[in-house]
Design a protein around this motif. Sequence first.
Motif, PDB file in Angstrom:
ATOM      1  N   PHE A   1       0.780  -1.348   0.009  1.00 36.22           N
ATOM      2  CA  PHE A   1       0.195  -0.018  -0.021  1.00 36.22           C
ATOM      3  C   PHE A   1       0.895   1.393  -0.182  1.00 36.22           C
ATOM      4  O   PHE A   1       0.859   2.128  -0.844  1.00 36.22           O
ATOM      5  N   ILE A   2       1.689   1.277   1.093  1.00 37.68           N
ATOM      6  CA  ILE A   2       2.758   2.484   1.090  1.00 37.68           C
ATOM      7  C   ILE A   2       3.749   2.734  -0.006  1.00 37.68           C
ATOM      8  O   ILE A   2       3.670   3.733  -0.716  1.00 37.68           O
TER       9      ILE A   2
ATOM     10  N   ARG B   1       7.024 -10.107  -4.429  1.00 38.45           N
ATOM     11  CA  ARG B   1       7.263 -11.601  -4.289  1.00 38.45           C
ATOM     12  C   ARG B   1       7.051 -12.666  -5.454  1.00 38.45           C
ATOM     13  O   ARG B   1       7.592 -13.560  -5.328  1.00 38.45           O
TER      14      ARG B   1
ATOM     15  N   LYS C   1       3.116  -9.911  -9.779  1.00 40.29           N
ATOM     16  CA  LYS C   1       3.062  -8.521  -9.340  1.00 40.29           C
ATOM     17  C   LYS C   1       4.150  -7.703 -10.051  1.00 40.29           C
ATOM     18  O   LYS C   1       3.855  -6.602 -10.288  1.00 40.29           O
TER      19      LYS C   1
ATOM     20  N   THR D   1      10.728  -0.877   2.787  1.00 44.75           N
ATOM     21  CA  THR D   1       9.540  -0.670   3.444  1.00 44.75           C
ATOM     22  C   THR D   1       8.749  -2.163   3.669  1.00 44.75           C
ATOM     23  O   THR D   1       7.736  -2.349   4.513  1.00 44.75           O
TER      24      THR D   1
ATOM     25  N   TYR E   1       2.978  -7.374  16.298  1.00 46.78           N
ATOM     26  CA  TYR E   1       3.118  -6.445  15.288  1.00 46.78           C
ATOM     27  C   TYR E   1       3.984  -5.487  15.822  1.00 46.78           C
ATOM     28  O   TYR E   1       5.000  -4.856  15.204  1.00 46.78           O
TER      29      TYR E   1
ATOM     30  N   LYS F   1       8.022  -3.986  14.955  1.00 49.76           N
ATOM     31  CA  LYS F   1       8.481  -2.797  14.214  1.00 49.76           C
ATOM     32  C   LYS F   1       9.581  -2.238  15.239  1.00 49.76           C
ATOM     33  O   LYS F   1      10.374  -1.503  14.918  1.00 49.76           O
TER      34      LYS F   1
ATOM     35  N   VAL G   1      -1.844   4.837   8.726  1.00 47.06           N
ATOM     36  CA  VAL G   1      -2.002   5.525   7.363  1.00 47.06           C
ATOM     37  C   VAL G   1      -2.935   5.119   6.745  1.00 47.06           C
ATOM     38  O   VAL G   1      -3.405   3.974   6.446  1.00 47.06           O
TER      39      VAL G   1
ATOM     40  N   SER H   1      -4.522  -0.716   7.138  1.00 48.58           N
ATOM     41  CA  SER H   1      -4.980   0.339   7.833  1.00 48.58           C
ATOM     42  C   SER H   1      -6.158   0.953   7.164  1.00 48.58           C
ATOM     43  O   SER H   1      -6.701   1.713   7.751  1.00 48.58           O
TER      44      SER H   1
HETATM   45  P1  NDP Z   1       1.201  -3.702   3.032  1.00 43.71           P
HETATM   46  O1  NDP Z   1       0.486  -5.101   3.642  1.00 43.71           O
HETATM   47  O2  NDP Z   1       0.306  -3.149   1.733  1.00 43.71           O
HETATM   48  O3  NDP Z   1       2.668  -4.009   2.536  1.00 43.71           O
HETATM   49  C1  NDP Z   1       3.521  -4.893   3.059  1.00 43.71           C
HETATM   50  C2  NDP Z   1       4.555  -5.254   1.968  1.00 43.71           C
HETATM   51  O4  NDP Z   1       5.484  -6.065   2.616  1.00 43.71           O
HETATM   52  C3  NDP Z   1       3.864  -6.096   1.070  1.00 43.71           C
HETATM   53  O5  NDP Z   1       4.511  -5.508  -0.260  1.00 43.71           O
HETATM   54  C4  NDP Z   1       4.426  -7.410   1.204  1.00 43.71           C
HETATM   55  O6  NDP Z   1       4.185  -8.247   0.086  1.00 43.71           O
HETATM   56  C5  NDP Z   1       5.777  -7.189   1.748  1.00 43.71           C
HETATM   57  N1  NDP Z   1       6.081  -8.398   2.831  1.00 43.71           N
HETATM   58  C6  NDP Z   1       5.569  -8.719   3.911  1.00 43.71           C
HETATM   59  N2  NDP Z   1       5.998  -9.773   4.422  1.00 43.71           N
HETATM   60  C7  NDP Z   1       6.955 -10.294   3.606  1.00 43.71           C
HETATM   61  C8  NDP Z   1       7.790 -11.503   3.400  1.00 43.71           C
HETATM   62  N3  NDP Z   1       7.982 -12.229   4.492  1.00 43.71           N
HETATM   63  N4  NDP Z   1       8.734 -11.410   2.245  1.00 43.71           N
HETATM   64  C9  NDP Z   1       8.477 -10.423   1.179  1.00 43.71           C
HETATM   65  N5  NDP Z   1       7.796  -9.354   1.402  1.00 43.71           N
HETATM   66  C10 NDP Z   1       6.866  -9.290   2.162  1.00 43.71           C
HETATM   67  O7  NDP Z   1       1.096  -2.975   4.043  1.00 43.71           O
HETATM   68  P2  NDP Z   1       1.809  -1.392   4.376  1.00 43.71           P
HETATM   69  O8  NDP Z   1       2.171  -0.542   2.847  1.00 43.71           O
HETATM   70  O9  NDP Z   1       0.748  -0.477   5.030  1.00 43.71           O
HETATM   71  O10 NDP Z   1       2.951  -1.322   5.118  1.00 43.71           O
HETATM   72  C11 NDP Z   1       4.257  -1.108   4.830  1.00 43.71           C
HETATM   73  C12 NDP Z   1       5.336  -0.771   5.714  1.00 43.71           C
HETATM   74  O11 NDP Z   1       4.518   0.298   6.509  1.00 43.71           O
HETATM   75  C13 NDP Z   1       5.235  -2.094   6.680  1.00 43.71           C
HETATM   76  O12 NDP Z   1       6.766  -1.920   7.269  1.00 43.71           O
HETATM   77  C14 NDP Z   1       4.626  -1.311   7.885  1.00 43.71           C
HETATM   78  O13 NDP Z   1       4.890  -1.877   9.208  1.00 43.71           O
HETATM   79  C15 NDP Z   1       4.869   0.140   7.871  1.00 43.71           C
HETATM   80  N6  NDP Z   1       3.684   0.777   8.269  1.00 43.71           N
HETATM   81  C16 NDP Z   1       2.235   0.703   8.082  1.00 43.71           C
HETATM   82  C17 NDP Z   1       1.294   1.586   8.512  1.00 43.71           C
HETATM   83  C18 NDP Z   1       0.041   1.560   8.162  1.00 43.71           C
HETATM   84  O14 NDP Z   1      -0.833   2.226   8.751  1.00 43.71           O
HETATM   85  N7  NDP Z   1      -0.397   1.341   6.933  1.00 43.71           N
HETATM   86  C19 NDP Z   1       1.733   2.482   9.863  1.00 43.71           C
HETATM   87  C20 NDP Z   1       2.971   2.124  10.372  1.00 43.71           C
HETATM   88  C21 NDP Z   1       3.926   1.576   9.892  1.00 43.71           C
HETATM   89  P3  NDP Z   1       3.187  -8.935  -0.445  1.00 43.71           P
HETATM   90  O15 NDP Z   1       1.970  -8.012  -0.464  1.00 43.71           O
HETATM   91  O16 NDP Z   1       3.452  -9.663  -1.720  1.00 43.71           O
HETATM   92  O17 NDP Z   1       2.828  -9.962   0.707  1.00 43.71           O
END
Ligand code: NDP
Length: 339
Positions: free
Chosen positions: A11-12, A32, A36, A82, A165, A169, A197, A214
């Motif tokens: 998402f971010i 992954r 995608k 990210t 979670y 972080k 977010v 989120s």
């Molecule tokens: P998403 O779930 O949309 O994104 C998470 C990303 O991480 C995806 O691209 C996912 O890939 C990848 N990912 C997760 N686990 C693995 C793994 N084991 N191996 C490879 N890739 C992995 O969430 P957000 O965009 O919201 O989150 C992005 C970052 O922002 C994270 O670090 C989160 O902790 C942080 N964050 C988010 C907040 C929010 O409110 N959204 C608030 C504070 C921090 P795939 O989709 O293919 O599984």
Amino acid sequence: TRVLLTGGSGFIAAHVLDILLEHGHSVVTTVRSQDKADRIKKAHPNYDSKKLDFAIVEDIAQEGAFDEAVKSDPPFEAVIHTASPFHFNVTDVQKELLDPAVIGTTGILKSIKKSAPTVKRVVITSSFASIINPFKGNWPEHTYSEEDWNPITQEQAVENPANGYRASKTFAEKAAWAFLEKEKPNFTISTMCPPLVLGPIVHYLNSLDSLNTSNQRIRDIVQGKAKEQIPETGTFLWVDVRDLALCHVKAIEVDAAANKRFFITAGYFSNKEIAQIVEKNFPEYKEGLPSTSAPGGDYPKDGVYKYDNSRTKEVLGIQFKPLQESIIDTVKSFKSVGA
Ligand code: NDP
């Protein structure tokens, strides 16, 4: 600047990618799966593979996962990490949350140090989860800033997915600062600490059923799930995803961002306010929205913690979007995937 962006399907990250490209940077993003990569590529037809390319990293929790991805010609100058799990649907906190967060972060730093000596700045998406003290409740007399650290322990981390979670972080960010201290690498780091977010999703990767965590509360309100009772807000601070994405890009562009932590928030919100904004702007959803007498979703009576977001505004030069604009754009983006 040549940039490696991890987790480009997130998402971010989808917004970080767009701003990087708009600012003229050339990007390799890790995803992954090839599927995608193909979807992201198709959604960016104006950028050839010199400007936008892909590397497959299936599981960031594997030792050495980034060893190949950090190598590039021309070589990388900056990395934005990210990728990290953000959901509560886990049975094994250690394996599904802590390991990918911590090993993912230390792993990419090790790979950069070993194989990408041209990298000067690494930006890491941390969270308000690493700042907040969850054991203090609403703590009205406290002002959160970059000085605060979540005191959560390993023992508390594995108690439940919510703790897991937050701990993932906290431990990941601590591990990054410890790496810097101990390994004295060639690069500086900047950590991004946003609370909840909110903001538009990209149509080419999403469906409402597989929505990022989120934004789910906005979807649930729109879908009528808060009609009788508005869920409690939980964290009362938020930021728009586009502002947060711009912070990530500024953090590689601005020298003064080096070795700083950034608490990135636009301010307060409540679930009740989200419902009111939807009601005012989308009459088509009125039927399922909470009535004025529906309980829940409001601010706590005794007040809530304060926040200091001055560093983000001063060093990164960010002006934050208001909640109303963010909610309107988010609901519109849901319509683009069939809401
Ligand atoms: P998403 O779930 O949309 O994104 C998470 C990303 O991480 C995806 O691209 C996912 O890939 C990848 N990912 C997760 N686990 C693995 C793994 N084991 N191996 C490879 N890739 C992995 O969430 P957000 O965009 O919201 O989150 C992005 C970052 O922002 C994270 O670090 C989160 O902790 C942080 N964050 C988010 C907040 C929010 O409110 N959204 C608030 C504070 C921090 P795939 O989709 O293919 O599984």
